[in-house]
Design a protein around this motif. Structure first.
Motif, mmCIF file in Angstrom:
data_model
loop_
_atom_site.group_PDB
_atom_site.id
_atom_site.type_symbol
_atom_site.label_atom_id
_atom_site.label_comp_id
_atom_site.label_asym_id
_atom_site.label_seq_id
_atom_site.Cartn_x
_atom_site.Cartn_y
_atom_site.Cartn_z
ATOM 1 N N MET A 1 -10.109 9.706 -3.606
ATOM 2 C CA MET A 1 -9.481 8.709 -4.461
ATOM 3 C C MET A 1 -10.069 7.344 -4.155
ATOM 4 S SD MET A 1 -5.505 7.609 -4.627
ATOM 5 C CE MET A 1 -4.982 6.708 -6.044
ATOM 6 N N LYS A 2 -10.307 6.571 -5.192
ATOM 7 C CA LYS A 2 -10.775 5.204 -5.004
ATOM 8 C C LYS A 2 -9.638 4.345 -4.458
ATOM 9 C CE LYS A 2 -14.277 4.714 -8.563
ATOM 10 N NZ LYS A 2 -14.637 3.966 -9.773
ATOM 11 N N SER A 3 -10.003 3.206 -3.946
ATOM 12 C CA SER A 3 -9.012 2.243 -3.484
ATOM 13 C C SER A 3 -8.230 1.706 -4.675
ATOM 14 C CB SER A 3 -9.708 1.086 -2.767
ATOM 15 O OG SER A 3 -8.803 0.047 -2.540
ATOM 16 N N PRO A 4 -6.923 1.535 -4.522
ATOM 17 C CA PRO A 4 -6.120 0.963 -5.601
ATOM 18 C C PRO A 4 -6.168 -0.565 -5.641
ATOM 19 C CG PRO A 4 -4.721 1.612 -3.799
ATOM 20 C CD PRO A 4 -6.115 2.039 -3.427
ATOM 21 N N CYS A 5 -7.069 -1.159 -4.882
ATOM 22 C CA CYS A 5 -7.195 -2.615 -4.831
ATOM 23 C C CYS A 5 -7.455 -3.154 -6.234
ATOM 24 C CB CYS A 5 -8.330 -3.016 -3.897
ATOM 25 S SG CYS A 5 -8.570 -4.804 -3.781
ATOM 26 N N ALA A 31 -9.003 6.406 6.123
ATOM 27 C CA ALA A 31 -8.737 7.521 7.030
ATOM 28 C C ALA A 31 -7.700 8.502 6.467
ATOM 29 C CB ALA A 31 -8.248 6.996 8.381
ATOM 30 N N TYR A 32 -6.939 8.082 5.482
ATOM 31 C CA TYR A 32 -5.940 8.968 4.882
ATOM 32 C C TYR A 32 -6.631 10.052 4.064
ATOM 33 C CZ TYR A 32 -2.244 5.457 5.771
ATOM 34 O OH TYR A 32 -1.361 4.578 6.337
ATOM 35 N N SER A 33 -6.037 11.214 4.056
ATOM 36 C CA SER A 33 -6.539 12.288 3.200
ATOM 37 C C SER A 33 -6.185 11.950 1.744
ATOM 38 C CB SER A 33 -5.890 13.615 3.588
ATOM 39 O OG SER A 33 -4.495 13.578 3.308
ATOM 40 N N GLU A 34 -6.822 12.603 0.811
ATOM 41 C CA GLU A 34 -6.511 12.337 -0.589
ATOM 42 C C GLU A 34 -5.045 12.614 -0.909
ATOM 43 O OE1 GLU A 34 -7.974 13.265 -5.133
ATOM 44 O OE2 GLU A 34 -9.335 13.682 -3.484
ATOM 45 N N ALA A 39 0.133 10.294 -2.328
ATOM 46 C CA ALA A 39 1.559 10.133 -2.015
ATOM 47 C C ALA A 39 1.930 8.656 -1.919
ATOM 48 C CB ALA A 39 1.890 10.859 -0.714
ATOM 49 N N ILE A 40 1.066 7.856 -1.327
ATOM 50 C CA ILE A 40 1.324 6.411 -1.229
ATOM 51 C C ILE A 40 1.344 5.796 -2.623
ATOM 52 C CG2 ILE A 40 0.345 4.200 -0.459
ATOM 53 C CD1 ILE A 40 -0.647 5.788 2.067
ATOM 54 N N ALA A 42 2.017 7.296 -5.432
ATOM 55 C CA ALA A 42 3.229 7.762 -6.117
ATOM 56 C C ALA A 42 4.443 6.970 -5.655
ATOM 57 C CB ALA A 42 3.431 9.254 -5.858
ATOM 58 N N GLN A 43 4.464 6.658 -4.366
ATOM 59 C CA GLN A 43 5.563 5.865 -3.814
ATOM 60 C C GLN A 43 5.563 4.457 -4.398
ATOM 61 O OE1 GLN A 43 5.262 4.458 0.358
ATOM 62 N NE2 GLN A 43 6.954 5.895 0.683
ATOM 63 N N ILE A 44 4.399 3.823 -4.464
ATOM 64 C CA ILE A 44 4.287 2.473 -5.012
ATOM 65 C C ILE A 44 4.719 2.454 -6.475
ATOM 66 C CG2 ILE A 44 2.643 0.665 -5.673
ATOM 67 C CD1 ILE A 44 1.097 1.389 -3.076
ATOM 68 N N LYS A 45 4.316 3.455 -7.213
ATOM 69 C CA LYS A 45 4.651 3.519 -8.637
ATOM 70 C C LYS A 45 6.026 4.128 -8.886
ATOM 71 C CE LYS A 45 -0.175 3.819 -9.963
ATOM 72 N NZ LYS A 45 -1.219 4.628 -10.592
ATOM 73 N N ALA A 46 6.707 4.532 -7.812
ATOM 74 C CA ALA A 46 8.038 5.150 -7.896
ATOM 75 C C ALA A 46 8.039 6.335 -8.856
ATOM 76 C CB ALA A 46 9.094 4.117 -8.262
ATOM 77 N N ILE A 47 7.029 7.187 -8.700
ATOM 78 C CA ILE A 47 6.926 8.377 -9.557
ATOM 79 C C ILE A 47 8.091 9.328 -9.288
ATOM 80 C CG2 ILE A 47 5.522 10.444 -9.996
ATOM 81 C CD1 ILE A 47 3.063 8.578 -9.732
ATOM 82 N N THR A 48 8.523 9.397 -8.043
ATOM 83 C CA THR A 48 9.712 10.170 -7.694
ATOM 84 C C THR A 48 10.736 9.200 -7.108
ATOM 85 O OG1 THR A 48 8.728 10.722 -5.561
ATOM 86 C CG2 THR A 48 8.482 12.352 -7.303
#
Length: 101
Positions: A1-5, A31-34, A39-40, A42-48
């Motif tokens: 995944m690309k950076s969300p910057c 260093a995070y896996s895809e 998951a991060i 999804a958390q930022i976008k409050a998908i769940t």
């Protein structure tokens, strides 16, 4: 995944004003896996979402309410919030706008 910057970087007491990632999330991003990155995001976008932000009424995500022992907001400097409830936290966007204590 690309950076969300989104190239609007500003460290706002532990949270980026542009992408809303915490400084830990930004510094460890490569260093995070895809699945961790997704998951991060999804958390930022409050998908769940776990609740509705009491400030803007938009979906928000709280790790504690999701059953984890810590939350992403624990990494931030304490902020003055407008909510009187200790059980309902603000979304990342609203929390980033609150004054630092």
């Amino acid at each position: 995944m690309k950076s969300p910057c989104v190239a609007k970087c500003k460290n706002n007491a532990g949270i980026c004003s542009g992408c809303l990632r915490t400084m830990t999330e930004i510094s460890h991003w490569i260093a995070y896996s895809e699945p961790q990155q997704l998951a991060i995001m999804a958390q930022i976008k409050a998908i769940t979402p776990t609740h509705q932000c009491p400030q803007c009424q938009q979906p928000a995500q709280c790790d504690i309410q999701a059953g984890k022992s810590t939350c992403w907001c624990f990494e931030l400097e304490p902020r003055q919030t407008l909510t009187n409830s200790t059980n309902t936290c603000l979304c990342r966007q609203c929390l980033s706008l609150m004054p630092i204590l």
